[in-house]
Design an enzyme around this catalytic site. Sequence first.
Site, PDB file in Angstrom:
ATOM      1  N   GLY A 161       0.836  -1.189   0.000  1.00  0.00           N
ATOM      2  CA  GLY A 161       0.000   0.000   0.000  1.00  0.00           C
ATOM      3  C   GLY A 161       0.871   1.240   0.000  1.00  0.00           C
ATOM      4  N   SER A 183       6.604  -4.458  -1.927  1.00  0.00           N
ATOM      5  CA  SER A 183       6.210  -3.111  -2.316  1.00  0.00           C
ATOM      6  C   SER A 183       6.360  -2.181  -1.104  1.00  0.00           C
ATOM      7  CB  SER A 183       4.791  -3.131  -2.874  1.00  0.00           C
ATOM      8  OG  SER A 183       4.476  -1.920  -3.537  1.00  0.00           O
ATOM      9  N   HIS A 195       4.861  -6.534 -10.971  1.00  0.00           N
ATOM     10  CA  HIS A 195       4.961  -6.107  -9.584  1.00  0.00           C
ATOM     11  C   HIS A 195       4.211  -7.004  -8.597  1.00  0.00           C
ATOM     12  CE1 HIS A 195       5.457  -3.240  -6.302  1.00  0.00           C
ATOM     13  NE2 HIS A 195       4.153  -3.286  -6.064  1.00  0.00           N
TER      14      HIS A 195
END
Length: 327
Positions: free
Chosen positions: A53, A120, A300
């Site tokens: 996020g 991420s 990703h």
Amino acid sequence: MDRTAGQKSIISHLYPPIEPFDQRMLDVGDGHTIYVEQCGNPQGMPVVVLHGGPGGGCSPAMRRYFDPRHYRVILFDQRGCGRSRPHASVEANTTWHLVADIELIRETLGISRWIVFGGSWGATLALIYAQTHPERAAFLVLRGVFLMTQAELDWFYGGGAGRFFPDLWERFVAPIPENERDDMIAAYHRRLFSGDTGEEVRHARLWAGWENALASIEFRGGESPGEYARAFARLENHYFTNRGFLDHDGQIMANICRLAEVPGRVVQGRFDMICPPVAAYRLTESWEAGELAMIPLAGHALSEAGITAELRRITDDLRGRARMLGL
């Protein structure tokens, strides 16, 4: 590859679904309570999973990257998202609050050291946590590295990635007047925090849709539910507006020496359009204890088949290294 075939390929690399043996809401202060769960073997090697996020929340699929006979898997929803409350709140919600929350979870569960697994934004948080508490991080497993730099934000929100996906970029910028398009993060911030829930949800779906569309090289996924999108977009935008609450640009790389005694492996998709591979490459070039696996045909997403297979390979390899890692 069609979506069904792709999902079957991914599932074949995962352990079977499992249910938590412990679920709780943990009061972390500042008016926040966060959802925490434990799965697998209560006496197993502890691993904490940091979702992306900011604002993504954890999911049942994240439990399945670990052999449940050997691992004690801890997942949690970071402040303001998933099952944590208050939902979509950015009050008392910074990187340093999250680092403190991770430590509180560790202490509450009576864990001395653990493996830290994140992708991420979860990789960003894992690196910052490990640099802050290197004695607690036994090993880092990172995916889709994001170093929280201005250059990375400029790439994704300043038109760099849009050169490869001009149609999707146009959809993202369309609701923003031309005189505001020089700073898309700021333009969306005004709308995501307007106080008009309907307007916030509309722009949140566009914000989330831009990222979701570029996550995988195989699929271009649809619209997120409004409640999820609003929390995801508001939190992500809040963190990016504040440059991750770091002291200076490039802070993670500047502090790489703090990971001298912390080993790790990085899994990176060669065609990652959200977090370009140069960040993972530079990180592992400077981090002597870190190793890089570049996945040739992957983007990703955690759910990319090649990325899933490599992460499973790493966690399986670590099963027999508990004593060496001090776990």
